[in-house]
Design an enzyme around this catalytic site. Structure first.
Site, short mmCIF file in Angstrom:
data_model
loop_
_atom_site.label_atom_id
_atom_site.label_comp_id
_atom_site.label_asym_id
_atom_site.label_seq_id
_atom_site.Cartn_x
_atom_site.Cartn_y
_atom_site.Cartn_z
N LYS A 1 -19.55 -1.82 2.10
CA LYS A 1 -18.41 -2.68 1.59
C LYS A 1 -18.45 -3.90 2.23
O LYS A 1 -18.42 -3.77 3.72
CB LYS A 1 -17.10 -1.60 1.79
CG LYS A 1 -15.98 -2.01 0.94
CD LYS A 1 -14.81 -0.62 0.96
CE LYS A 1 -13.78 -1.46 0.35
NZ LYS A 1 -12.72 -0.51 0.01
N GLU B 1 -3.76 12.91 -5.85
CA GLU B 1 -2.22 13.28 -5.89
C GLU B 1 -1.72 14.57 -6.06
O GLU B 1 -0.86 14.91 -5.62
CB GLU B 1 -1.79 11.94 -6.73
CG GLU B 1 -1.86 10.74 -6.37
CD GLU B 1 -3.14 10.01 -6.36
OE1 GLU B 1 -4.18 10.50 -7.23
OE2 GLU B 1 -3.41 8.94 -6.15
N ARG C 1 0.36 11.01 -11.44
CA ARG C 1 -0.70 12.24 -11.25
C ARG C 1 -0.10 13.33 -10.96
O ARG C 1 -0.68 14.57 -11.28
CB ARG C 1 -1.76 11.45 -10.43
CG ARG C 1 -2.66 10.65 -10.98
CD ARG C 1 -3.85 10.87 -11.61
NE ARG C 1 -4.75 10.09 -12.35
CZ ARG C 1 -5.79 9.56 -11.83
NH1 ARG C 1 -6.35 9.68 -10.74
NH2 ARG C 1 -6.35 8.65 -12.72
N1 HTL Z 1 -4.80 6.62 -6.56
C1 HTL Z 1 -5.45 6.53 -7.58
C2 HTL Z 1 -5.24 7.56 -8.69
N2 HTL Z 1 -6.09 5.13 -8.27
C3 HTL Z 1 -6.00 4.17 -7.30
N3 HTL Z 1 -6.61 3.15 -7.58
C4 HTL Z 1 -5.67 4.36 -6.02
C5 HTL Z 1 -4.80 5.52 -5.53
C6 HTL Z 1 -5.57 3.36 -4.88
N4 HTL Z 1 -6.94 2.75 -4.66
C7 HTL Z 1 -7.38 1.49 -5.06
S1 HTL Z 1 -9.14 1.42 -4.79
C8 HTL Z 1 -9.20 2.77 -3.84
C9 HTL Z 1 -7.98 3.20 -3.87
C10 HTL Z 1 -7.56 4.68 -3.26
C11 HTL Z 1 -10.20 3.17 -3.17
C12 HTL Z 1 -11.43 3.42 -3.83
O1 HTL Z 1 -12.57 3.66 -3.13
P1 HTL Z 1 -14.15 3.84 -3.63
O2 HTL Z 1 -14.39 2.08 -4.05
O3 HTL Z 1 -14.87 4.41 -2.93
O4 HTL Z 1 -13.99 4.25 -5.22
P2 HTL Z 1 -14.58 1.04 -2.81
O5 HTL Z 1 -13.37 0.36 -2.62
O6 HTL Z 1 -15.64 0.07 -3.49
O7 HTL Z 1 -15.15 1.90 -1.50
C13 HTL Z 1 -6.79 0.57 -5.82
O8 HTL Z 1 -5.73 0.81 -6.43
C14 HTL Z 1 -7.45 -0.66 -6.36
#
Ligand code: HTL
Ligand code: MG
Length: 623
Positions: free
Chosen positions: A282, A365, A393
């Site tokens: 990342k 969630e 959710r």
């Molecule tokens: N809960 C839900 C259902 N959807 C979202 N988008 C979140 C919380 C908040 N959230 C993000 S980005 C993210 C979260 C927890 C991390 C995702 O990690 P992943 O991707 O490993 O999938 P990475 O960032 O490339 O490492 C947003 O709201 C943008």
């Protein structure tokens, strides 16, 4: 002329020499950094997917082939390579590109998204639709390629989709983009397992050993995959994908664009579902972001040449986190749960101070809410810190697991109301409606950090589920000696006035106070409890006032204003009532102030309503 100057669409990526793909990746990466230096954009995630994006558009043919980006926050490179290069400076601005992928924005965006863990079920449906239509001679063949992060893979919906995909054996290529990070460090048993993979060790040594070894090893991976071996590993290993009958390839270096191209070309025609596990960093390509991907997930404005981390101002989330630390010092039976939002919910310090009473469930969630129910059944007082939009959710869990037995669970609902640049997937404008119709649930809407603290403290002395909702943005910290309890269910008169009374909730109060400045006999009430209502005060007002105006940063349908109207109807009280709130359509992304103006819940909107009720303003508005 840079290579990116020659690339506008996926077909241009195909025209390049293979050797030019690395330079294209560098160009795309630099463009992402430049665009994101404005602040408030998803930088680190998009930097991590650059080579993958280039490789996907080299090997597959979007829009015919469908690439589904889970969450969609890592798709800036995809936007750059799919005809939106010249609009990148408008991203997340009013009228501009969305910060996520959006079907109505581009034919290259396969899904409209913003919440995590939806890509696999969506891809599953698309692949089934493809196969069904193809069989009837109604449709053509194409590839379906969901790209899911390790964070998003912690969501129950993603795991349940895998279970379906493995069962149906539907052809698709699932790319697992594993960077060990959600917004904070990723959690969960599967995450821990990924770290221990034998081939992870192979991957590391291959990385050290240089390209040749990678090439050779990839050849091995490909031929094994082609042999329809279900796994590159020992079949008795605990690989979760192979356990669900998904072909597994990996892990491979997700920053080696040529190797990715080679691999994708070789595995794309494999029948059935295949998981390609790529390892990325990342923040890749920007040293400071690689070192601290948490800050650079969504950094403030920065200088491209001398990027720096800056402190953020005090927010409602901090006010909650500070109150939670204090509460857990005072009460040994409390516990705080977050579904993957430690930073966003102001819990960084809490997690360090009370690690034994802190749980990050990952992006789950549903688990957060039902685990809280379990804790409440066994004598713990859980506080679920959750964004309004993500609490959607947990709606069934709230009803089924918490509310029916009137369990003692507190929901600290952050980002309530419109949130601004993240747009319709993230606006928290439904919670008052989806919470207030659930029996046993009570709802508080504090006007400041002092009330937030007092509501949390008082809620802990009460029984049953209690939601306390507060908005995104800044707030003044509560002074140490501020009141610790609140008279539950009471409203507060902020400005006396009997002719017209404005019942304002939370962040709409400052607008109401401003709007009545030059009026006579217009009252303002801090309607800090939406359930129960302060019916004594409400009935008194309804008997004496000519009109009532309700204001909420929530959809009008079923929200606070509806609650007021329902009560007045039951008591046969008939003052004129005007409801101000979020209208019955999805509001786009824009600054919060602009969204409030569009919804008519800002000062000017309130003044217009007052005027329509015959109020004249002592000082004429300057034009
Ligand atoms: N809960 C839900 C259902 N959807 C979202 N988008 C979140 C919380 C908040 N959230 C993000 S980005 C993210 C979260 C927890 C991390 C995702 O990690 P992943 O991707 O490993 O999938 P990475 O960032 O490339 O490492 C947003 O709201 C943008
Ligand atoms: Mg991740």
């Amino acid at each position: 002329m840079s290579i990116l100057d020659r690339v506008n669409l996926p077909e241009d990526v195909k025209k390049l020499e293979l050797d030019e793909l690395e330079t294209l990746s560098t160009d795309v990466r630099n463009e992402i950094i430049r665009v994101c230096s404005r602040g408030g954009l998803h930088l680190a995630s998009s930097l991590g997917t650059v080579e993958l994006t280039v490789a996907l558009h080299r090997v597959f043919s979007s829009p015919k082939d469908r690439i589904l980006w889970d969450v969609g926050h890592q798709a800036y490179g995809h936007k750059i390579l799919t005809g939106r290069k010249d609009q990148m400076d408008t991203i997340k601005k009013e009228g501009g590109l969305s910060g996520f992928t959006k079907v109505s924005e581009s034919e290259h965006d396969a899904i409209t998204v913003g919440h995590a863990s939806t890509s696999l079920a969506n891809a599953f449906g698309m692949a089934l639709a493809r196969d069904a239509l193809k069989k009837e001679g109604l449709g053509e063949d194409y590839h379906v390629i969901p790209v899911i992060g390790d964070g998003a893979l912690t969501g129950g919906m993603a795991l349940a989709a895998l279970n379906n995909i493995g069962y149906k054996q539907t052809k698709m290529l699932i790319i697992l983009n594993d960077n060990e990070m959600s917004i904070s460090e990723n959690v969960g048993a599967m995450n821990a397992y990924f770290r221990t993979l034998q081939v992870q060790r192979w991957f590391q040594s291959a990385e050290q050993g240089g390209k040749k070894l990678v090439g050779k090893a990839l050849g091995g991976l490909v031929s094994r995959a082609k042999d329809a071996a279900r796994t590159f590993f020992d079949p008795h290993s605990k690989n979760p994908f192979t356990a669900m009958n998904l072909r597994y390839v990996g892990p491979v270096d997700g920053h080696n664009v040529k190797e990715l191209v080679y691999l994708l070309e070789h595995i794309k025609e494999l029948e059935g579902p295949t998981v390609l596990h790529i390892v990325t960093r990342k923040g890749k390509g920007m040293d400071i972001a690689e070192e601290n991907p948490i800050y650079w997930h969504s950094p403030a404005k920065f200088n491209v040449d001398t990027p720096e981390e800056v402190g953020k101002s005090y927010t409602w989330s901090n006010a909650f986190g500070d109150a939670a630390i204090e509460i857990c010092h005072e009460r040994k039976d409390t516990y705080v749960i977050t579904p993957a939002m430690r930073e966003g919910s102001g819990l960084v310090e809490f997690a360090q101070t009370h690690p034994e009473r802190y749980l990050d469930t990952g992006i789950a969630e549903e688990v957060a809410v039902t685990a809280a129910a379990g804790m409440a059944l066994r004598g713990v007082r859980p506080i679920v810190a959750i964004y309004s939009t993500f609490m959607q959710r947990g709606y069934d869990q709230l009803i089924h697991d918490v509310a029916i037995e009137n369990l003692n669970v507190i929901f600290a609902i952050d980002r309530a109301g419109v949130v601004g640049a993240d747009g319709p997937t993230h606006h928290g404008v439904f919670d008052l409606s989806y919470l207030r119709h659930v029996p046993n649930v009570q709802i508080g809407v504090p006007k400041d950090a002092i009330e937030l603290r007092a509501m949390l403290n008082t809620a802990l002395t009460m029984s049953g589920p209690i939601a306390i909702r507060f908005p995104r943005g800044g707030v003044k910290p509560a002074p140490k000696d501020s009141s610790k309890q609140i008279a539950w269910g009471t409203w507060e008169r902020l400005i006396q006035g009997d002719d017209i009374v404005i019942l304002a909730t939370g962040n709409t109060i400052p607008y109401a106070l401003e709007a009545v400045k030059d009026t006579h006999n217009v009252g303002v009430v801090n309607a800090r409890f939406v359930k129960p209502l302060d019916t004594t005060m409400l009935e008194g007002i309804a008997r004496s006032a000519r009109a009532i105006i309700t204001i909420e940063d929530n959809t009008i349908m079923g929200g606070f204003g509806s609650a007021v109207l329902e009560h007045l109807a039951q008591k046969d009280l008939k003052p004129e009532v005007r409801l101000l709130g979020i209208p019955d359509h999805f509001m786009d992304h824009a600054e919060v102030s602009s969204l409030h103006r569009q919804a008519g819940i800002d000062t000017a909107g309130i003044k217009r309503v007052l005027e329509s009720l015959g109020v004249s303003f002592a000082v004429a508005e300057t034009v």
